[in-house]
Design a protein around this motif. Sequence first.
Motif, PDB file in Angstrom:
ATOM      1  N   LEU A 122      33.635  31.979  48.523  1.00 40.32           N
ATOM      2  CA  LEU A 122      34.119  33.275  48.078  1.00 40.32           C
ATOM      3  C   LEU A 122      33.014  34.326  48.062  1.00 40.32           C
ATOM      4  N   ASP A 123      31.790  33.941  47.695  1.00 43.73           N
ATOM      5  CA  ASP A 123      30.715  34.930  47.621  1.00 43.73           C
ATOM      6  C   ASP A 123      30.289  35.439  48.998  1.00 43.73           C
ATOM      7  N   GLU A 124      30.777  34.817  50.058  1.00 44.96           N
ATOM      8  CA  GLU A 124      30.454  35.267  51.412  1.00 44.96           C
ATOM      9  C   GLU A 124      31.542  36.143  52.020  1.00 44.96           C
ATOM     10  N   VAL A 125      32.662  36.323  51.311  1.00 42.30           N
ATOM     11  CA  VAL A 125      33.783  37.014  51.940  1.00 42.30           C
ATOM     12  C   VAL A 125      34.327  38.201  51.158  1.00 42.30           C
ATOM     13  N   VAL A 126      34.102  38.287  49.850  1.00 40.14           N
ATOM     14  CA  VAL A 126      34.592  39.432  49.090  1.00 40.14           C
ATOM     15  C   VAL A 126      33.587  40.573  49.163  1.00 40.14           C
ATOM     16  N   THR A 127      34.049  41.800  48.871  1.00 39.19           N
ATOM     17  CA  THR A 127      33.189  42.971  49.008  1.00 39.19           C
ATOM     18  C   THR A 127      33.384  43.940  47.842  1.00 39.19           C
ATOM     19  N   GLN A 128      32.482  44.905  47.774  1.00 38.21           N
ATOM     20  CA  GLN A 128      32.702  46.064  46.930  1.00 38.21           C
ATOM     21  C   GLN A 128      33.835  46.900  47.534  1.00 38.21           C
ATOM     22  N   PRO A 129      34.423  47.848  46.785  1.00 41.93           N
ATOM     23  CA  PRO A 129      35.466  48.708  47.359  1.00 41.93           C
ATOM     24  C   PRO A 129      34.954  49.447  48.587  1.00 41.93           C
ATOM     25  N   TYR A 130      35.851  49.782  49.493  1.00 43.40           N
ATOM     26  CA  TYR A 130      35.463  50.345  50.790  1.00 43.40           C
ATOM     27  C   TYR A 130      34.600  51.598  50.656  1.00 43.40           C
ATOM     28  N   CYS A 179      52.737  35.459  40.153  1.00 43.24           N
ATOM     29  CA  CYS A 179      51.833  35.331  39.004  1.00 43.24           C
ATOM     30  C   CYS A 179      51.059  36.624  38.800  1.00 43.24           C
ATOM     31  N   LEU A 180      50.354  36.668  37.685  1.00 40.36           N
ATOM     32  CA  LEU A 180      49.391  37.718  37.357  1.00 40.36           C
ATOM     33  C   LEU A 180      48.025  37.055  37.257  1.00 40.36           C
ATOM     34  N   PHE A 181      46.979  37.875  37.127  1.00 38.43           N
ATOM     35  CA  PHE A 181      45.630  37.327  37.035  1.00 38.43           C
ATOM     36  C   PHE A 181      44.845  38.071  35.960  1.00 38.43           C
ATOM     37  N   ALA A 182      44.388  37.355  34.955  1.00 40.94           N
ATOM     38  CA  ALA A 182      43.416  37.930  34.027  1.00 40.94           C
ATOM     39  C   ALA A 182      42.097  38.082  34.780  1.00 40.94           C
ATOM     40  N   TYR A 183      41.429  39.212  34.597  1.00 43.66           N
ATOM     41  CA  TYR A 183      40.236  39.531  35.393  1.00 43.66           C
ATOM     42  C   TYR A 183      39.179  40.086  34.445  1.00 43.66           C
ATOM     43  N   ILE A 225      32.628  34.301  40.400  1.00 42.90           N
ATOM     44  CA  ILE A 225      31.682  34.723  41.422  1.00 42.90           C
ATOM     45  C   ILE A 225      30.753  35.770  40.812  1.00 42.90           C
ATOM     46  N   THR A 226      29.492  35.782  41.253  1.00 40.11           N
ATOM     47  CA  THR A 226      28.536  36.818  40.871  1.00 40.11           C
ATOM     48  C   THR A 226      28.238  37.665  42.100  1.00 40.11           C
ATOM     49  N   ASP A 227      28.399  38.974  41.967  1.00 37.55           N
ATOM     50  CA  ASP A 227      28.233  39.848  43.135  1.00 37.55           C
ATOM     51  C   ASP A 227      26.793  40.297  43.313  1.00 37.55           C
ATOM     52  N   GLU A 228      26.555  41.168  44.292  1.00 36.24           N
ATOM     53  CA  GLU A 228      25.191  41.582  44.635  1.00 36.24           C
ATOM     54  C   GLU A 228      24.534  42.446  43.569  1.00 36.24           C
ATOM     55  N   TYR A 229      25.299  42.938  42.589  1.00 42.61           N
ATOM     56  CA  TYR A 229      24.731  43.719  41.500  1.00 42.61           C
ATOM     57  C   TYR A 229      24.542  42.871  40.231  1.00 42.61           C
ATOM     58  N   GLY A 230      24.758  41.568  40.352  1.00 42.13           N
ATOM     59  CA  GLY A 230      24.587  40.689  39.211  1.00 42.13           C
ATOM     60  C   GLY A 230      25.771  40.678  38.269  1.00 42.13           C
ATOM     61  N   VAL A 231      26.893  41.237  38.689  1.00 40.90           N
ATOM     62  CA  VAL A 231      28.100  41.256  37.862  1.00 40.90           C
ATOM     63  C   VAL A 231      28.843  39.938  38.054  1.00 40.90           C
ATOM     64  N   ASN A 232      29.208  39.306  36.940  1.00 40.45           N
ATOM     65  CA  ASN A 232      29.957  38.056  36.989  1.00 40.45           C
ATOM     66  C   ASN A 232      31.449  38.356  36.880  1.00 40.45           C
ATOM     67  N   HIS A 233      32.217  37.939  37.902  1.00 46.07           N
ATOM     68  CA  HIS A 233      33.657  38.184  37.962  1.00 46.07           C
ATOM     69  C   HIS A 233      34.391  36.865  37.739  1.00 46.07           C
ATOM     70  N   ARG A 234      35.421  36.866  36.872  1.00 46.92           N
ATOM     71  CA  ARG A 234      36.188  35.661  36.586  1.00 46.92           C
ATOM     72  C   ARG A 234      37.681  35.975  36.611  1.00 46.92           C
ATOM     73  N   LEU A 235      38.448  35.078  37.236  1.00 48.33           N
ATOM     74  CA  LEU A 235      39.894  35.233  37.323  1.00 48.33           C
ATOM     75  C   LEU A 235      40.596  34.005  36.768  1.00 48.33           C
ATOM     76  N   TRP A 236      41.683  34.245  36.035  1.00 53.41           N
ATOM     77  CA  TRP A 236      42.558  33.187  35.557  1.00 53.41           C
ATOM     78  C   TRP A 236      43.973  33.463  36.081  1.00 53.41           C
ATOM     79  N   ARG A 237      44.574  32.501  36.734  1.00 54.48           N
ATOM     80  CA  ARG A 237      45.944  32.649  37.208  1.00 54.48           C
ATOM     81  C   ARG A 237      46.907  32.499  36.032  1.00 54.48           C
TER      82      ARG A 237
END
Length: 449
Positions: free
Chosen positions: A19-27, A89-93, A183-195
């Motif tokens: 996942l850390d190789e395929v997600v991005t910041q907003p366009y 479903c929804l996702f807690a983020y 996942i942790t992004d390039e700015y050091g932000v930790n992102h977590r999702l729960w289905r």
Amino acid sequence: MAILFPFRAWRYNPAAVRLDEVVTQPYDKISPAMQQAYYQSSPYNMVRILLGLPELFDAERGESVYSRAARDFNAWREQGVLIQEKAPCLFAYAQTFKVPGALPGSEVVKERRGFIALGKLHDYADRVVFRHEQTLSKPKSDRLNLLKATRAHFGQIFMLYSDPAGSVEKILYDGNGVPDTQITDEYGVNHRLWRISDAATIRLLTTAMRDKKLIIADGHHRYETALAYAKEHASQQTAAHPAKAETSVNSLPAPPYPEAAVMMTFVNMDSDGLVILPTHRVVHGLASFEPAAFIKSAQQYFTVETLAEANAAAYLNTLQEQTDTAFVVVTPPGSWLLRAKSDAMAKALAEVPERQRPLDLTQLHAVVLDKLLGLDAEKVREQSNLRYLRDAAEAVEQVRRGEADVAFLTRPVSMEQLKEVAFAGEVMPQKSTDFYPKLLSGLTVYALD
């Protein structure tokens, strides 16, 4: 009222990609350097859809970045790179992050909690969804071309709702356990999702949101693009897409037709996790710009204080010390602090809504850019001479490298200012806010087909 829907999201298959190789910041936050890095990280990186690179002979081949995006999206689904949830479903983020700009040793860590769902698209006149800033022409045209080609939404509109008691978050986060995505992004932000697929929880959440009004935090261009696209398809509600907006005991709510909703992340505007950063203005390519003449003309509206040459952090510290409207002007020969003269500014902004007159960016756009530099609203919309930068140091360096005529360093808009303007049905200048951190693109995808 805000009408929400669960959906069968398409998500990256962890058995096929990291996942850390395929997600991005907003366009709109992807720089050319980031675009190249994303391209190199994986052949399945979301940038290839969101912000593809043009190729030689595209015109001769009848190809474009949009046709390639559609082809890649279809191929990734067929190949199992993207897989679809079996049930709506929804996702807690949740996002955990360090607040930018703190001195070493004084970092502040915050957590911003929200959730991803589909939200019904409303005209602003319905007074359910409120905007807070103007939009630009080029991004809307670009996003509409991508939406038409792919018939899918790959990033979420960032929506704010008011919930002082935090009741919605309690439904989402009490006892939700280990996240199914982290996942942790390039700015050091930790992102977590729960289905969240439990029907009772989904009904409880959608009911709790029904009395909410929404403010667009980020994604004005994509929201207006999706709304225009929905209107194009409103007359096409056929047997293939029967109306399903009403709930029943045994079913979950669904949009009346796929285009009627868009993917959103909802965040409580009353929570401590909201951080708004300033967006600085850099003006370039003016036919003629004389700093001394500019400062002289500015004295009609501002008191002007010469600043010693310094780095961006020092300039921002000077700004933070001000109690009234102010911003810093950086030019090749020197820098100045401008503070508004109340009487002169009142006359200059007589036609501007009273609640907006004290805002730094209102004065910067209406007086400095328009009256003093000749950049009227149309030129600002077309971005012919204007760049927007989060990084104050980069704004200063562009001036000192000779790549810009002048930079204007600003302070962030407050949440209270934003709410007051938005709920009054008014708008601030483009790029008035920069909510941090951004919502990652590619975590969930809403396909219309």
